[in-house]
Design an enzyme around this catalytic site. Structure first.
Site, PDB file in Angstrom:
ATOM      1  N   LYS A 200       0.840  -1.201   0.000  1.00  0.00           N
ATOM      2  CA  LYS A 200       0.000   0.000   0.000  1.00  0.00           C
ATOM      3  C   LYS A 200       0.875   1.251   0.000  1.00  0.00           C
ATOM      4  O   LYS A 200       0.671   2.167  -0.774  1.00  0.00           O
ATOM      5  CB  LYS A 200      -0.920  -0.042   1.226  1.00  0.00           C
ATOM      6  CG  LYS A 200      -1.854   1.129   1.339  1.00  0.00           C
ATOM      7  CD  LYS A 200      -2.816   0.955   2.493  1.00  0.00           C
ATOM      8  CE  LYS A 200      -3.613   2.239   2.696  1.00  0.00           C
ATOM      9  NZ  LYS A 200      -4.531   2.175   3.828  1.00  0.00           N
TER      10      LYS A 200
ATOM     11  N   GLU B 202      10.619  -4.588   4.504  1.00  0.00           N
ATOM     12  CA  GLU B 202      10.739  -5.980   4.067  1.00  0.00           C
ATOM     13  C   GLU B 202      10.402  -6.108   2.586  1.00  0.00           C
ATOM     14  O   GLU B 202      11.127  -6.745   1.809  1.00  0.00           O
ATOM     15  CB  GLU B 202       9.773  -6.875   4.873  1.00  0.00           C
ATOM     16  CG  GLU B 202      10.087  -6.992   6.354  1.00  0.00           C
ATOM     17  CD  GLU B 202       9.444  -5.896   7.209  1.00  0.00           C
ATOM     18  OE1 GLU B 202       9.088  -4.828   6.656  1.00  0.00           O
ATOM     19  OE2 GLU B 202       9.310  -6.096   8.422  1.00  0.00           O
TER      20      GLU B 202
ATOM     21  N   GLY C   7      -4.847  -1.861   5.046  1.00  0.00           N
ATOM     22  CA  GLY C   7      -3.972  -2.956   4.603  1.00  0.00           C
ATOM     23  C   GLY C   7      -4.575  -4.328   4.856  1.00  0.00           C
ATOM     24  O   GLY C   7      -4.592  -5.192   3.984  1.00  0.00           O
ATOM     25  N   ARG C   8      -5.098  -4.534   6.067  1.00  0.00           N
ATOM     26  CA  ARG C   8      -5.607  -5.876   6.405  1.00  0.00           C
ATOM     27  C   ARG C   8      -7.010  -6.120   5.868  1.00  0.00           C
ATOM     28  O   ARG C   8      -7.591  -7.172   6.116  1.00  0.00           O
ATOM     29  CB  ARG C   8      -5.526  -6.105   7.913  1.00  0.00           C
ATOM     30  CG  ARG C   8      -6.169  -5.042   8.763  1.00  0.00           C
ATOM     31  CD  ARG C   8      -5.734  -5.126  10.224  1.00  0.00           C
ATOM     32  NE  ARG C   8      -6.217  -3.994  11.001  1.00  0.00           N
ATOM     33  CZ  ARG C   8      -5.590  -2.839  11.135  1.00  0.00           C
ATOM     34  NH1 ARG C   8      -4.428  -2.652  10.513  1.00  0.00           N
ATOM     35  NH2 ARG C   8      -6.085  -1.870  11.867  1.00  0.00           N
TER      36      ARG C   8
ATOM     37  N   GLU D 136      -4.285  -6.804  14.936  1.00  0.00           N
ATOM     38  CA  GLU D 136      -3.812  -5.482  14.524  1.00  0.00           C
ATOM     39  C   GLU D 136      -4.964  -4.476  14.605  1.00  0.00           C
ATOM     40  O   GLU D 136      -4.748  -3.282  14.801  1.00  0.00           O
ATOM     41  CB  GLU D 136      -3.226  -5.538  13.102  1.00  0.00           C
ATOM     42  CG  GLU D 136      -2.366  -4.330  12.754  1.00  0.00           C
ATOM     43  CD  GLU D 136      -1.519  -4.520  11.501  1.00  0.00           C
ATOM     44  OE1 GLU D 136      -0.369  -4.971  11.596  1.00  0.00           O
ATOM     45  OE2 GLU D 136      -2.011  -4.203  10.398  1.00  0.00           O
TER      46      GLU D 136
ATOM     47  N   HIS E  64      -3.485 -32.794  17.913  1.00  0.00           N
ATOM     48  CA  HIS E  64      -2.314 -33.546  18.375  1.00  0.00           C
ATOM     49  C   HIS E  64      -1.211 -32.600  18.821  1.00  0.00           C
ATOM     50  O   HIS E  64      -0.048 -32.987  18.871  1.00  0.00           O
ATOM     51  CB  HIS E  64      -1.836 -34.472  17.251  1.00  0.00           C
ATOM     52  CG  HIS E  64      -2.867 -35.511  16.922  1.00  0.00           C
ATOM     53  ND1 HIS E  64      -2.972 -36.695  17.605  1.00  0.00           N
ATOM     54  CD2 HIS E  64      -3.901 -35.492  16.039  1.00  0.00           C
ATOM     55  CE1 HIS E  64      -3.996 -37.388  17.130  1.00  0.00           C
ATOM     56  NE2 HIS E  64      -4.585 -36.676  16.181  1.00  0.00           N
TER      57      HIS E  64
ATOM     58  N   LYS F 137       9.501  -0.568  14.102  1.00  0.00           N
ATOM     59  CA  LYS F 137      10.067  -0.197  12.786  1.00  0.00           C
ATOM     60  C   LYS F 137      11.128   0.882  12.969  1.00  0.00           C
ATOM     61  O   LYS F 137      12.211   0.832  12.379  1.00  0.00           O
ATOM     62  CB  LYS F 137       8.972   0.367  11.872  1.00  0.00           C
ATOM     63  CG  LYS F 137       7.992  -0.649  11.328  1.00  0.00           C
ATOM     64  CD  LYS F 137       7.069   0.027  10.315  1.00  0.00           C
ATOM     65  CE  LYS F 137       5.842  -0.792   9.998  1.00  0.00           C
ATOM     66  NZ  LYS F 137       4.852  -0.100   9.193  1.00  0.00           N
TER      67      LYS F 137
HETATM   68  O1  F6P Z   1       2.437  -4.161   9.880  1.00  0.00           O
HETATM   69  C1  F6P Z   1       1.992  -2.891   9.596  1.00  0.00           C
HETATM   70  C2  F6P Z   1       1.441  -2.758   8.223  1.00  0.00           C
HETATM   71  O2  F6P Z   1       1.270  -1.414   7.969  1.00  0.00           O
HETATM   72  C3  F6P Z   1       0.145  -3.526   8.000  1.00  0.00           C
HETATM   73  O3  F6P Z   1      -0.966  -2.868   8.466  1.00  0.00           O
HETATM   74  C4  F6P Z   1       0.172  -3.684   6.524  1.00  0.00           C
HETATM   75  O4  F6P Z   1      -0.733  -4.656   6.101  1.00  0.00           O
HETATM   76  C5  F6P Z   1       1.611  -4.078   6.318  1.00  0.00           C
HETATM   77  O5  F6P Z   1       2.327  -3.279   7.235  1.00  0.00           O
HETATM   78  C6  F6P Z   1       2.147  -3.885   4.936  1.00  0.00           C
HETATM   79  O6  F6P Z   1       2.080  -2.557   4.538  1.00  0.00           O
HETATM   80  P1  F6P Z   1       2.253  -2.140   3.023  1.00  0.00           P
HETATM   81  O7  F6P Z   1       1.154  -2.770   2.240  1.00  0.00           O
HETATM   82  O8  F6P Z   1       2.187  -0.652   3.011  1.00  0.00           O
HETATM   83  O9  F6P Z   1       3.590  -2.646   2.563  1.00  0.00           O
END
Ligand code: F6P
Length: 557
Positions: A206, A212, A267-268, A353, A384, A512
């Site tokens: 987003k 990452e 995002g979620r 979250e 199990h 972060k």
């Molecule tokens: O973990 C925080 C967060 O902002 C989530 O809410 C989101 O889904 C994820 O990082 C990834 O964010 P982006 O889509 O901006 O890379």
């Protein structure tokens, strides 16, 4: 609006809770033989049985009254009308607009967003069709039959979960990999398995700034350029799913290869947007649209059904009852379908979250608990592993059992056995096994009195462990869509009752920031670093220990 625990409705529930916990669930069933039919609701292809919870009609009515006191109906309306209910970020929360194929208008800041949604959906459909038909090809003219989705959190968990869940709908010959972890192993494993000429990298972010994702995307890009020997191949092998046009352009992805969404899609909650592209490529965009339609059916139910028969609200109320009044801190999600093996992980982000907060909308500290710890594994594997604790542990954990009546992968009598377990486990959690029954059974099998005394307590099941059961006819795009939407709306309802903002996630920021601060202090391999003293003694010692290992371990590169 006062905090919910200051209302008479909360007080009424508190006074009901003592007796509720003391009444065995098995007795509730023996006293009311129709309980299992009475406390069940059907919507959008899902059947929810919530009868195995500690409540009677009076408590149920009091829970619905609590939702009314929390002004749930107004909050629901505010969400669907595009009000900025994500107040700390001043954003609307309109993911239901993404799955509405009717001509209904959805307004954000006085602007109808439904046309832009339809346009983007069309662009996704056309792209998916063109990739499948082979008219969109790799840089050297190869068909793009492999997808690598690079994203994390909401830009990974939803599509990954749904791709696995919908395996019977996969497009032939297509493979999708998901890379989320910044641990190089994750990307390397995918790169080892793919042909660069046939691969489409889908960078899903987003913000297009997430460490990452951007690290993985940059490494994938470098790998592609090295393998194809052509910088220009990036244009043919990368697409972006994002709200950040400038960052996408800077990465080298052109506007025709960028699929947009908007800041009013959290995002979620973004699986329904362009973030679903990898899924749409894997199952075809018609199946993807069916998933949206299934979610829309649940939206319509949530919007229109009276509170007493409203599935997402009921699921939320059972959760609030267990969490706040019966003091349960854990909630297990137990899908009896291998396809749903990532559903618990998906819900961990969605619920924790969203509602893992301890301040109210106005910043006041919450004087009561909010989201429980969500965990889970597919049945029967969990049986199990951790079910021992569910059955006999010192904490009572509530559970959601989820299964389709028909298998997506029929094989002999596997599904009958799976279903038998799906039915037996919540029943066992509910009825338990009393000391007198255990003793009787041991006596009948010839055990001595001394043996019975020693062993019987270990074989007792306290019972009274509540659960919800969600039954689907089969796991297909529409029912999966409805299932996810059910939980999304449950989250909204619980957030409204707890008075928190379910749509921000400030709790992820500090880690972060600190990671950015620490990064320059990590020694590159084979290099010495001066001793670090800038942090607390634990962090300093760990960094210095890591740096010593890294500087000495010269073979590890
Ligand atoms: O973990 C925080 C967060 O902002 C989530 O809410 C989101 O889904 C994820 O990082 C990834 O964010 P982006 O889509 O901006 O890379």
């Amino acid at each position: 609006m006062p905090l919910i625990n200051k209302t008479p409705e909360w007080a009424a529930l508190e006074s009901l809770s003592e007796a509720a916990a003391a009444t065995p669930l098995r007795r509730r069933f023996s006293e009311d033989p129709a309980r299992g039919e009475k406390y069940a609701v059907e919507a959008a292809g899902l059947y929810l049985d919530y009868s195995k919870n500690h409540f009677d009609q009076q408590t149920f009515d009091a829970l619905v009254a609590l939702a009314k006191a929390a002004e749930l109906e107004a909050a629901r309306k505010a969400m669907f009308s595009g009000e900025p209910i994500n107040r700390t970020e001043n954003r609307a929360v309109l993911h239901p607009a993404l799955r509405d194929f009717s001509l209904r208008s959805y307004q954000v800041n006085g602007e109808d967003v439904s046309k832009a949604v339809a346009r983007e959906r069309q662009k996704i459909g056309a792209f998916v069709d063109a990739v499948s038909a082979g008219s969109i090809k790799g840089a050297k003219g190869d068909a793009l039959d492999t997808v690598v989705n690079i994203g994390i959190g909401g830009s990974d968990l939803g599509p990954l979960m749904a791709v696995d869940a919908l395996k019977p709908y996969w497009t032939e010959e297509r493979r999708t990999f998901f890379v989320s972890n910044v641990d190089g192993r994750h990307l390397s494993d995918a790169l080892e398995a793919i042909d660069p000429h046939r691969t489409l990298f889908v960078v899903a972010s987003k913000t297009f700034t997430t460490q990452e994702t951007m690290t993985n995307a940059a490494s994938a890009r470098a790998w592609l350029v090295e393998k194809t020997g052509d910088e220009k191949s990036v244009g043919a092998h990368f697409v972006a799913l994002s709200t950040n046009e400038r960052a996408v352009t800077d990465f080298g992805i052109g506007p025709d290869r960028m699929f947009r969404f908007w800041d009013w899609v959290g995002g979620r909650f973004s699986l329904w947007s362009a973030i679903g592209l990898s899924l749409a490529l894997q199952i075809g965009h018609r199946n993807f649209d069916d998933m949206l339609r299934g979610a829309h059916l649940m939206d319509e139910h949530f919007r229109e059904a009276p509170l007493e028969g409203n599935m997402p609200l009921i699921l939320a109320l059972m959760g609030v009852w267990n969490r706040n009044f019966l003091k349960m801190s854990g909630h297990a999600v137990l899908p009896y379908d291998q396809g749903l093996h990532r559903f618990p992980a998906y819900l961990q982000q969605a619920e924790m979250e969203s509602n893992g907060k301890s301040v109210a909308m106005d910043g006041a500290a919450l004087p009561y608990a909010s989201a429980p710890t969500i965990f889970g594994e597919p049945g029967t594997n969990g049986q199990h592993a951790f079910y021992q604790l569910l059955h006999q542990g010192s904490d009572i954990i509530a559970s959601d059992f989820i299964a389709p009546a028909l298998s997506g992968a029929p094989l002999g009598d596997h599904h009958e056995k799976l279903l038998a377990n799906f039915l037996a486990q919540p029943r066992a959690l509910m009825i338990g096994k009393r000391l007198e029954d255990v003793s009787e059974e041991m006596k009948a099998s010839g055990r001595t009195a001394a043996e019975i005394d020693a062993l019987a307590p270990h074989k007792v099941f306290p019972g009274g462990r509540p659960s919800n059961t969600i039954l689907l006819e089969r796991l297909e795009p529409a029912t999966l869509g409805a299932l996810i939407a059910l939980y999304e709306h449950k989250i909204l309802c619980q957030g409204v009752i707890w008075g928190v903002n379910s749509f921000d996630q400030w709790g992820v920021e500090l880690g972060k920031t600190l990671a950015k601060q620490v990064l320059p202090d990590i020694a590159p391999l084979n290099e010495e670093k001066a001793a670090v003293t800038a942090y607390d003694s634990s962090t300093n010692t760990l960094i210095n220990r890591i740096n010593k290992i890294r500087s000495e371990n010269k073979s590890n590169d």
